[in-house]
Design an enzyme around this catalytic site. Sequence first.
Site, PDB file in Angstrom:
ATOM      1  N   ASN A 166      37.504  18.959   1.063  1.00  0.00           N
ATOM      2  CA  ASN A 166      36.368  19.476   0.387  1.00  0.00           C
ATOM      3  C   ASN A 166      36.680  21.002  -0.180  1.00  0.00           C
ATOM      4  O   ASN A 166      36.249  21.412  -1.163  1.00  0.00           O
ATOM      5  CB  ASN A 166      35.175  20.004   1.311  1.00  0.00           C
ATOM      6  CG  ASN A 166      34.326  18.636   1.829  1.00  0.00           C
ATOM      7  OD1 ASN A 166      33.726  18.443   2.773  1.00  0.00           O
ATOM      8  ND2 ASN A 166      34.412  17.772   0.922  1.00  0.00           N
ATOM      9  N   TRP A 167      37.993  21.441   0.000  1.00  0.00           N
ATOM     10  CA  TRP A 167      38.472  22.761  -0.715  1.00  0.00           C
ATOM     11  C   TRP A 167      38.746  22.280  -2.280  1.00  0.00           C
ATOM     12  O   TRP A 167      38.569  23.453  -2.964  1.00  0.00           O
ATOM     13  CB  TRP A 167      39.908  23.074  -0.078  1.00  0.00           C
ATOM     14  CG  TRP A 167      39.838  23.575   1.395  1.00  0.00           C
ATOM     15  CD1 TRP A 167      40.450  22.920   2.273  1.00  0.00           C
ATOM     16  CD2 TRP A 167      39.129  24.954   1.823  1.00  0.00           C
ATOM     17  NE1 TRP A 167      40.012  23.382   3.460  1.00  0.00           N
ATOM     18  CE2 TRP A 167      39.453  24.715   3.270  1.00  0.00           C
ATOM     19  CE3 TRP A 167      38.403  25.834   1.411  1.00  0.00           C
ATOM     20  CZ2 TRP A 167      39.056  25.638   3.894  1.00  0.00           C
ATOM     21  CZ3 TRP A 167      38.164  27.031   2.106  1.00  0.00           C
ATOM     22  CH2 TRP A 167      38.497  26.725   3.446  1.00  0.00           C
TER      23      TRP A 167
ATOM     24  N   ASN B 105      24.179  16.034   0.848  1.00  0.00           N
ATOM     25  CA  ASN B 105      23.482  17.101   0.597  1.00  0.00           C
ATOM     26  C   ASN B 105      23.342  17.789  -0.796  1.00  0.00           C
ATOM     27  O   ASN B 105      22.058  18.208  -1.403  1.00  0.00           O
ATOM     28  CB  ASN B 105      24.302  18.538   1.356  1.00  0.00           C
ATOM     29  CG  ASN B 105      24.225  18.682   2.966  1.00  0.00           C
ATOM     30  OD1 ASN B 105      23.119  17.721   3.458  1.00  0.00           O
ATOM     31  ND2 ASN B 105      24.989  19.133   3.415  1.00  0.00           N
ATOM     32  N   GLY B 106      24.559  17.302  -1.524  1.00  0.00           N
ATOM     33  CA  GLY B 106      24.436  17.697  -2.858  1.00  0.00           C
ATOM     34  C   GLY B 106      23.433  16.971  -3.803  1.00  0.00           C
ATOM     35  O   GLY B 106      22.728  17.224  -4.444  1.00  0.00           O
TER      36      GLY B 106
ATOM     37  N   GLU C 178      31.431   1.749  16.357  1.00  0.00           N
ATOM     38  CA  GLU C 178      30.554   0.882  15.622  1.00  0.00           C
ATOM     39  C   GLU C 178      29.961   1.796  14.486  1.00  0.00           C
ATOM     40  O   GLU C 178      29.810   2.957  14.701  1.00  0.00           O
ATOM     41  CB  GLU C 178      29.347   0.545  16.552  1.00  0.00           C
ATOM     42  CG  GLU C 178      29.418  -0.583  17.531  1.00  0.00           C
ATOM     43  CD  GLU C 178      30.028  -2.042  17.187  1.00  0.00           C
ATOM     44  OE1 GLU C 178      29.616  -2.280  16.173  1.00  0.00           O
ATOM     45  OE2 GLU C 178      31.037  -2.329  17.894  1.00  0.00           O
TER      46      GLU C 178
ATOM     47  N   LEU D 138      35.342   6.189   5.342  1.00  0.00           N
ATOM     48  CA  LEU D 138      35.637   7.010   6.306  1.00  0.00           C
ATOM     49  C   LEU D 138      35.858   8.583   5.913  1.00  0.00           C
ATOM     50  O   LEU D 138      35.829   9.261   6.559  1.00  0.00           O
ATOM     51  CB  LEU D 138      36.646   6.591   7.193  1.00  0.00           C
ATOM     52  CG  LEU D 138      36.418   5.490   8.308  1.00  0.00           C
ATOM     53  CD1 LEU D 138      37.594   4.687   8.876  1.00  0.00           C
ATOM     54  CD2 LEU D 138      35.155   5.630   9.224  1.00  0.00           C
ATOM     55  N   SER D 139      36.458   8.652   4.607  1.00  0.00           N
ATOM     56  CA  SER D 139      36.623   9.975   3.989  1.00  0.00           C
ATOM     57  C   SER D 139      37.548  10.630   5.035  1.00  0.00           C
ATOM     58  O   SER D 139      37.113  12.058   5.311  1.00  0.00           O
ATOM     59  CB  SER D 139      35.509  10.817   3.526  1.00  0.00           C
ATOM     60  OG  SER D 139      34.729   9.773   2.740  1.00  0.00           O
TER      61      SER D 139
ATOM     62  N   ASP E 298      26.311  13.146   4.772  1.00  0.00           N
ATOM     63  CA  ASP E 298      26.663  13.397   3.595  1.00  0.00           C
ATOM     64  C   ASP E 298      25.381  13.249   2.775  1.00  0.00           C
ATOM     65  O   ASP E 298      24.476  12.609   3.338  1.00  0.00           O
ATOM     66  CB  ASP E 298      27.789  11.969   3.306  1.00  0.00           C
ATOM     67  CG  ASP E 298      28.296  12.287   1.860  1.00  0.00           C
ATOM     68  OD1 ASP E 298      28.323  13.464   1.247  1.00  0.00           O
ATOM     69  OD2 ASP E 298      28.619  11.378   1.205  1.00  0.00           O
TER      70      ASP E 298
ATOM     71  N   ARG F 228      23.493  23.035  -5.764  1.00  0.00           N
ATOM     72  CA  ARG F 228      24.026  22.007  -4.319  1.00  0.00           C
ATOM     73  C   ARG F 228      23.909  22.876  -3.057  1.00  0.00           C
ATOM     74  O   ARG F 228      23.475  22.468  -2.075  1.00  0.00           O
ATOM     75  CB  ARG F 228      25.665  21.908  -4.638  1.00  0.00           C
ATOM     76  CG  ARG F 228      25.644  20.576  -5.731  1.00  0.00           C
ATOM     77  CD  ARG F 228      27.021  20.286  -6.098  1.00  0.00           C
ATOM     78  NE  ARG F 228      27.792  19.956  -4.736  1.00  0.00           N
ATOM     79  CZ  ARG F 228      27.755  18.708  -4.699  1.00  0.00           C
ATOM     80  NH1 ARG F 228      27.183  17.651  -5.290  1.00  0.00           N
ATOM     81  NH2 ARG F 228      28.441  18.270  -3.549  1.00  0.00           N
TER      82      ARG F 228
ATOM     83  N   TRP G  47      20.743  15.489  -2.676  1.00  0.00           N
ATOM     84  CA  TRP G  47      19.507  16.086  -2.104  1.00  0.00           C
ATOM     85  C   TRP G  47      19.025  17.255  -2.993  1.00  0.00           C
ATOM     86  O   TRP G  47      17.941  17.144  -3.564  1.00  0.00           O
ATOM     87  CB  TRP G  47      19.493  16.387  -0.835  1.00  0.00           C
ATOM     88  CG  TRP G  47      18.182  16.816  -0.102  1.00  0.00           C
ATOM     89  CD1 TRP G  47      17.201  15.917   0.671  1.00  0.00           C
ATOM     90  CD2 TRP G  47      17.437  18.012  -0.055  1.00  0.00           C
ATOM     91  NE1 TRP G  47      16.257  16.535   0.897  1.00  0.00           N
ATOM     92  CE2 TRP G  47      16.287  17.903   0.540  1.00  0.00           C
ATOM     93  CE3 TRP G  47      17.892  19.474  -0.606  1.00  0.00           C
ATOM     94  CZ2 TRP G  47      15.316  18.930   0.708  1.00  0.00           C
ATOM     95  CZ3 TRP G  47      16.794  20.364  -0.371  1.00  0.00           C
ATOM     96  CH2 TRP G  47      15.770  20.321   0.346  1.00  0.00           C
TER      97      TRP G  47
HETATM   98  C1  IPE Z   1      32.790  13.660   3.971  1.00  0.00           C
HETATM   99  O1  IPE Z   1      32.173  13.801   2.629  1.00  0.00           O
HETATM  100  C2  IPE Z   1      32.870  15.171   4.318  1.00  0.00           C
HETATM  101  C3  IPE Z   1      31.729  15.722   4.900  1.00  0.00           C
HETATM  102  C4  IPE Z   1      30.617  15.092   5.145  1.00  0.00           C
HETATM  103  C5  IPE Z   1      31.552  17.016   5.399  1.00  0.00           C
HETATM  104  P1  IPE Z   1      32.635  13.793   1.277  1.00  0.00           P
HETATM  105  O2  IPE Z   1      31.356  13.723   0.352  1.00  0.00           O
HETATM  106  O3  IPE Z   1      33.428  15.007   1.036  1.00  0.00           O
HETATM  107  O4  IPE Z   1      33.335  12.676   0.981  1.00  0.00           O
HETATM  108  P2  IPE Z   1      33.626  11.567  -0.190  1.00  0.00           P
HETATM  109  O5  IPE Z   1      34.026  12.509  -1.280  1.00  0.00           O
HETATM  110  O6  IPE Z   1      32.207  10.742  -0.561  1.00  0.00           O
HETATM  111  O7  IPE Z   1      34.496  10.635   0.359  1.00  0.00           O
HETATM  112  C1  IPE Z   2      27.936  16.653   2.585  1.00  0.00           C
HETATM  113  O1  IPE Z   2      27.157  16.736   1.169  1.00  0.00           O
HETATM  114  C2  IPE Z   2      28.367  17.927   2.828  1.00  0.00           C
HETATM  115  C3  IPE Z   2      29.898  18.542   2.568  1.00  0.00           C
HETATM  116  C4  IPE Z   2      30.791  17.642   2.177  1.00  0.00           C
HETATM  117  C5  IPE Z   2      30.360  19.728   2.780  1.00  0.00           C
HETATM  118  P1  IPE Z   2      27.711  16.769  -0.130  1.00  0.00           P
HETATM  119  O2  IPE Z   2      28.189  17.873  -0.696  1.00  0.00           O
HETATM  120  O3  IPE Z   2      29.163  15.511  -0.209  1.00  0.00           O
HETATM  121  O4  IPE Z   2      26.779  15.805  -0.686  1.00  0.00           O
HETATM  122  P2  IPE Z   2      27.086  14.648  -1.948  1.00  0.00           P
HETATM  123  O5  IPE Z   2      27.729  13.742  -1.377  1.00  0.00           O
HETATM  124  O6  IPE Z   2      27.467  15.323  -2.929  1.00  0.00           O
HETATM  125  O7  IPE Z   2      25.379  14.196  -2.187  1.00  0.00           O
HETATM  126 MG    MG Z   3      29.487  13.660  -0.405  1.00  0.00          MG
END
Ligand code: IPE
Ligand code: IPE
Ligand code: MG
Length: 251
Positions: free
Chosen positions: A78-79, A32-33, A217, A205-206, A30, A43, A35
């Site tokens: 994520n969709w 990337n956005g 762990e 845990l998403s 998690d 993003r 960052w």
């Molecule tokens: C979990 O991250 C899914 C992936 C890392 C691919 P999300 O960014 O989608 O999860 P939430 O929204 O923080 O729970």
């Molecule tokens: C994880 O990074 C990758 C995916 C969920 C596809 P995010 O895109 O969720 O990054 P943040 O949480 O917005 O920083």
């Molecule tokens: Mg995220």
Amino acid sequence: MGVAPLATAGQGTKPARDEGMPRHVAIIRDGNGRWASRQGLPRLMGHQAGVSTVRRITEACANRGIEVLTLYSFSTENWSRAAEEVEGLMGLARIQLAMQRSELRKSNVRVKHLGRREGLPPAVLEELDKTVEATADCTGITLVAALNYGSRQEIVDAARSLAADVAAGRIAPTEIDEAAIGARLGTAGLPDPDLMIRTAGELRLSNYLLWQASYAEFIAVPTLWPDFTEDDLARALDEFRRRRRTFGGKR
Ligand code: IPE
Ligand code: IPE
Ligand code: MG
């Protein structure tokens, strides 16, 4: 990102796993956005930057003799993101699966898909299938790509499959046990994750490996995925080794 072979042990050899090392590491990659946003970038640039972390961490895990690395790449939830981001992520997955294929094979990395096929664009499925097929006989680390993955959906699918088997008289309701459920999950045949790492600081845990991670762990680090290094992994593995796992038994 380059396409030089991963510096893993390669075909035919497999580094020994140290005592106390996890067999299966699952990562919620998690951040990337965030960052990208922190640098004023779109993003998608963060997702792009995260690709090289995947390469580095796969290589590092392989060299430590870890048997399975499961990376959360795209969840069923994520969709709901903006169409532009979803399209960008699917494009990135398609390109990377095609570009890294021969390199993964050379590095003896076996790729598996975890998640529902339905919903993934045909072009992504095509590259995914080709990569899974091209690496099927690799004997090094198994890299599980959790793409269009949701743990609840996976459990729903397992329940449907069991119900169908019961209805057809292939299995009695009393024969349904943990093994019967485990055998119908996308992770059938793989050891349960011993260590789950979440980057970028959230403590949840998403919808990831809810069944399989019962006794994993959990380690959360504040580092955003594109910044996650082999040293961060090494620190997590050190912490894992210091933990005392009792699996509900006495200490
Ligand atoms: C979990 O991250 C899914 C992936 C890392 C691919 P999300 O960014 O989608 O999860 P939430 O929204 O923080 O729970
Ligand atoms: C994880 O990074 C990758 C995916 C969920 C596809 P995010 O895109 O969720 O990054 P943040 O949480 O917005 O920083
Ligand atoms: Mg995220």
